[in-house]
Design a protein around this motif. Structure first.
Motif, PDB file in Angstrom:
ATOM      1  N   SER A  89       0.866  -1.177   0.000  1.00  0.00           N
ATOM      2  CA  SER A  89       0.000   0.000   0.000  1.00  0.00           C
ATOM      3  C   SER A  89       0.899   1.224   0.000  1.00  0.00           C
ATOM      4  O   SER A  89       1.524   1.550   1.010  1.00  0.00           O
ATOM      5  CB  SER A  89      -0.906   0.004   1.236  1.00  0.00           C
ATOM      6  OG  SER A  89      -1.761  -1.110   1.217  1.00  0.00           O
ATOM      7  N   ALA A  90       0.990   1.878  -1.146  1.00  0.00           N
ATOM      8  CA  ALA A  90       1.866   3.032  -1.306  1.00  0.00           C
ATOM      9  C   ALA A  90       1.238   4.274  -0.693  1.00  0.00           C
ATOM     10  O   ALA A  90       0.011   4.395  -0.602  1.00  0.00           O
ATOM     11  CB  ALA A  90       2.158   3.265  -2.782  1.00  0.00           C
ATOM     12  N   ASP A  91       2.102   5.217  -0.299  1.00  0.00           N
ATOM     13  CA  ASP A  91       1.646   6.479   0.275  1.00  0.00           C
ATOM     14  C   ASP A  91       1.214   7.490  -0.782  1.00  0.00           C
ATOM     15  O   ASP A  91       0.404   8.371  -0.506  1.00  0.00           O
ATOM     16  CB  ASP A  91       2.754   7.110   1.127  1.00  0.00           C
ATOM     17  CG  ASP A  91       2.963   6.387   2.441  1.00  0.00           C
ATOM     18  OD1 ASP A  91       2.019   5.735   2.936  1.00  0.00           O
ATOM     19  OD2 ASP A  91       4.078   6.474   2.973  1.00  0.00           O
ATOM     20  N   THR A  92       1.796   7.376  -1.984  1.00  0.00           N
ATOM     21  CA  THR A  92       1.492   8.321  -3.054  1.00  0.00           C
ATOM     22  C   THR A  92       1.405   7.574  -4.387  1.00  0.00           C
ATOM     23  O   THR A  92       1.916   6.454  -4.525  1.00  0.00           O
ATOM     24  CB  THR A  92       2.581   9.410  -3.201  1.00  0.00           C
ATOM     25  OG1 THR A  92       3.801   8.771  -3.603  1.00  0.00           O
ATOM     26  CG2 THR A  92       2.786  10.180  -1.895  1.00  0.00           C
ATOM     27  N   PRO A 112      -1.656  -4.353 -15.449  1.00  0.00           N
ATOM     28  CA  PRO A 112      -0.901  -3.099 -15.474  1.00  0.00           C
ATOM     29  C   PRO A 112      -1.370  -2.150 -14.367  1.00  0.00           C
ATOM     30  O   PRO A 112      -2.535  -2.174 -13.958  1.00  0.00           O
ATOM     31  CB  PRO A 112      -1.220  -2.510 -16.848  1.00  0.00           C
ATOM     32  CG  PRO A 112      -1.756  -3.643 -17.650  1.00  0.00           C
ATOM     33  CD  PRO A 112      -2.399  -4.588 -16.679  1.00  0.00           C
ATOM     34  N   LEU A 113      -0.475  -1.329 -13.888  1.00  0.00           N
ATOM     35  CA  LEU A 113      -0.812  -0.347 -12.861  1.00  0.00           C
ATOM     36  C   LEU A 113      -1.690   0.722 -13.490  1.00  0.00           C
ATOM     37  O   LEU A 113      -1.265   1.462 -14.386  1.00  0.00           O
ATOM     38  CB  LEU A 113       0.467   0.272 -12.285  1.00  0.00           C
ATOM     39  CG  LEU A 113       0.312   1.163 -11.070  1.00  0.00           C
ATOM     40  CD1 LEU A 113      -0.252   0.376  -9.893  1.00  0.00           C
ATOM     41  CD2 LEU A 113       1.656   1.763 -10.685  1.00  0.00           C
ATOM     42  N   SER A 120      -8.951   2.742  -6.829  1.00  0.00           N
ATOM     43  CA  SER A 120      -7.544   2.739  -6.442  1.00  0.00           C
ATOM     44  C   SER A 120      -6.676   2.671  -7.689  1.00  0.00           C
ATOM     45  O   SER A 120      -7.133   2.314  -8.762  1.00  0.00           O
ATOM     46  CB  SER A 120      -7.227   1.526  -5.559  1.00  0.00           C
ATOM     47  OG  SER A 120      -7.875   1.618  -4.331  1.00  0.00           O
ATOM     48  N   PHE A 121      -5.410   2.995  -7.509  1.00  0.00           N
ATOM     49  CA  PHE A 121      -4.382   2.806  -8.523  1.00  0.00           C
ATOM     50  C   PHE A 121      -3.789   1.441  -8.196  1.00  0.00           C
ATOM     51  O   PHE A 121      -3.214   1.256  -7.114  1.00  0.00           O
ATOM     52  CB  PHE A 121      -3.357   3.929  -8.358  1.00  0.00           C
ATOM     53  CG  PHE A 121      -2.511   4.202  -9.552  1.00  0.00           C
ATOM     54  CD1 PHE A 121      -3.040   4.226 -10.831  1.00  0.00           C
ATOM     55  CD2 PHE A 121      -1.163   4.483  -9.395  1.00  0.00           C
ATOM     56  CE1 PHE A 121      -2.246   4.504 -11.931  1.00  0.00           C
ATOM     57  CE2 PHE A 121      -0.361   4.767 -10.476  1.00  0.00           C
ATOM     58  CZ  PHE A 121      -0.904   4.778 -11.745  1.00  0.00           C
ATOM     59  N   PHE A 122      -3.952   0.443  -9.070  1.00  0.00           N
ATOM     60  CA  PHE A 122      -3.653  -0.942  -8.719  1.00  0.00           C
ATOM     61  C   PHE A 122      -3.001  -1.679  -9.872  1.00  0.00           C
ATOM     62  O   PHE A 122      -3.336  -1.465 -11.031  1.00  0.00           O
ATOM     63  CB  PHE A 122      -4.960  -1.653  -8.344  1.00  0.00           C
ATOM     64  CG  PHE A 122      -4.789  -3.108  -7.995  1.00  0.00           C
ATOM     65  CD1 PHE A 122      -4.348  -3.481  -6.742  1.00  0.00           C
ATOM     66  CD2 PHE A 122      -5.070  -4.096  -8.927  1.00  0.00           C
ATOM     67  CE1 PHE A 122      -4.183  -4.816  -6.418  1.00  0.00           C
ATOM     68  CE2 PHE A 122      -4.907  -5.430  -8.610  1.00  0.00           C
ATOM     69  CZ  PHE A 122      -4.457  -5.793  -7.351  1.00  0.00           C
ATOM     70  N   GLY A 123      -2.063  -2.570  -9.535  1.00  0.00           N
ATOM     71  CA  GLY A 123      -1.439  -3.440 -10.522  1.00  0.00           C
ATOM     72  C   GLY A 123      -0.858  -4.676  -9.867  1.00  0.00           C
ATOM     73  O   GLY A 123      -0.612  -4.692  -8.654  1.00  0.00           O
ATOM     74  N   MET A 124      -0.669  -5.724 -10.679  1.00  0.00           N
ATOM     75  CA  MET A 124      -0.115  -6.992 -10.180  1.00  0.00           C
ATOM     76  C   MET A 124       0.957  -7.501 -11.139  1.00  0.00           C
ATOM     77  O   MET A 124       0.854  -7.310 -12.346  1.00  0.00           O
ATOM     78  CB  MET A 124      -1.212  -8.057 -10.076  1.00  0.00           C
ATOM     79  CG  MET A 124      -2.259  -7.782  -9.043  1.00  0.00           C
ATOM     80  SD  MET A 124      -3.686  -8.917  -9.067  1.00  0.00           S
ATOM     81  CE  MET A 124      -2.983 -10.501  -9.311  1.00  0.00           C
ATOM     82  N   ASP A 138      -4.519   4.066  -2.714  1.00  0.00           N
ATOM     83  CA  ASP A 138      -5.906   4.522  -2.574  1.00  0.00           C
ATOM     84  C   ASP A 138      -5.951   6.033  -2.748  1.00  0.00           C
ATOM     85  O   ASP A 138      -5.335   6.761  -1.964  1.00  0.00           O
ATOM     86  CB  ASP A 138      -6.466   4.163  -1.199  1.00  0.00           C
ATOM     87  CG  ASP A 138      -6.727   2.682  -1.059  1.00  0.00           C
ATOM     88  OD1 ASP A 138      -7.120   2.050  -2.051  1.00  0.00           O
ATOM     89  OD2 ASP A 138      -6.526   2.152   0.052  1.00  0.00           O
ATOM     90  N   PHE A 139      -6.656   6.491  -3.793  1.00  0.00           N
ATOM     91  CA  PHE A 139      -6.830   7.926  -3.981  1.00  0.00           C
ATOM     92  C   PHE A 139      -7.617   8.474  -2.785  1.00  0.00           C
ATOM     93  O   PHE A 139      -8.608   7.898  -2.386  1.00  0.00           O
ATOM     94  CB  PHE A 139      -7.566   8.233  -5.289  1.00  0.00           C
ATOM     95  CG  PHE A 139      -6.772   7.872  -6.507  1.00  0.00           C
ATOM     96  CD1 PHE A 139      -5.703   8.648  -6.900  1.00  0.00           C
ATOM     97  CD2 PHE A 139      -7.087   6.744  -7.255  1.00  0.00           C
ATOM     98  CE1 PHE A 139      -4.960   8.327  -8.032  1.00  0.00           C
ATOM     99  CE2 PHE A 139      -6.359   6.421  -8.379  1.00  0.00           C
ATOM    100  CZ  PHE A 139      -5.289   7.211  -8.769  1.00  0.00           C
ATOM    101  N   LYS A 140      -7.164   9.551  -2.239  1.00  0.00           N
ATOM    102  CA  LYS A 140      -7.816  10.106  -1.050  1.00  0.00           C
ATOM    103  C   LYS A 140      -8.697  11.259  -1.402  1.00  0.00           C
ATOM    104  O   LYS A 140      -8.643  11.903  -2.334  1.00  0.00           O
ATOM    105  CB  LYS A 140      -6.767  10.477  -0.031  1.00  0.00           C
ATOM    106  CG  LYS A 140      -6.051   9.221   0.436  1.00  0.00           C
ATOM    107  CD  LYS A 140      -4.823   9.552   1.229  1.00  0.00           C
ATOM    108  CE  LYS A 140      -4.201   8.335   1.815  1.00  0.00           C
ATOM    109  NZ  LYS A 140      -3.485   7.440   1.051  1.00  0.00           N
TER     110      LYS A 140
END
Length: 140
Positions: A89-92, A112-113, A120-124, A138-140
């Motif tokens: 879980s990234a901070d930015t 893809p991210l 959310s901004f997500f990738g695998m 997670d966009f805040k």
């Protein structure tokens, strides 16, 4: 800095497993989403629609145990080695991009991210050493 969490894959018994984990660790689920709640779910069998798309249970102050059920109808199989991920879980958004780009170098990107339908901004991906990763912001 990013937070690392465990992400598990199950073969249709994610809900039972997480009810067990909840009985041991306590707490309440942060999320419980079934495949029937996602876009284009009508293309899935009624059985697949009831499976868990995402479930999460906090463990302590900073850790979260998360999981999904695999879908055999999509050709997914559960084998030793593909039943867990390291989820970051990234901070930015910038940190998510940096980690995704760096860790996926010479690996295989499976998703893809990008911005997900859940916001959310997500990738695998699987890294060059065979370790499976998820990157999320997670966009805040």
């Amino acid at each position: 800095m990013a937070i690392l969490n465990s992400y598990l894959n199950f073969d249709g018994d994610a809900e039972a497993a997480f009810n067990f984990y909840k009985s041991v660790f306590g707490g309440e689920f942060l999320a419980l989403t079934r495949f029937k709640e996602i876009p284009e779910c009508e293309l899935m069998s009624p059985e697949d629609q009831e499976k868990i798309m995402h479930i999460s249970l906090p463990i302590g102050d900073l850790s979260v145990l998360m999981a999904t059920d695999i879908l055999r109808s999509l050709g997914q199989t559960l084998n030793p080695g593909n039943n867990s991920y390291i989820s970051i879980s990234a901070d930015t958004e910038e940190e998510a991009l940096r980690l995704f780009k760096g860790l996926s170098t010479d690996g295989v990107v499976t998703i893809p991210l990008e911005k997900s339908f859940w916001g959310s901004f997500f990738g695998m991906f699987t890294d060059k050493f065979g370790i499976q990763w998820m990157i999320n912001y997670d966009f805040k």
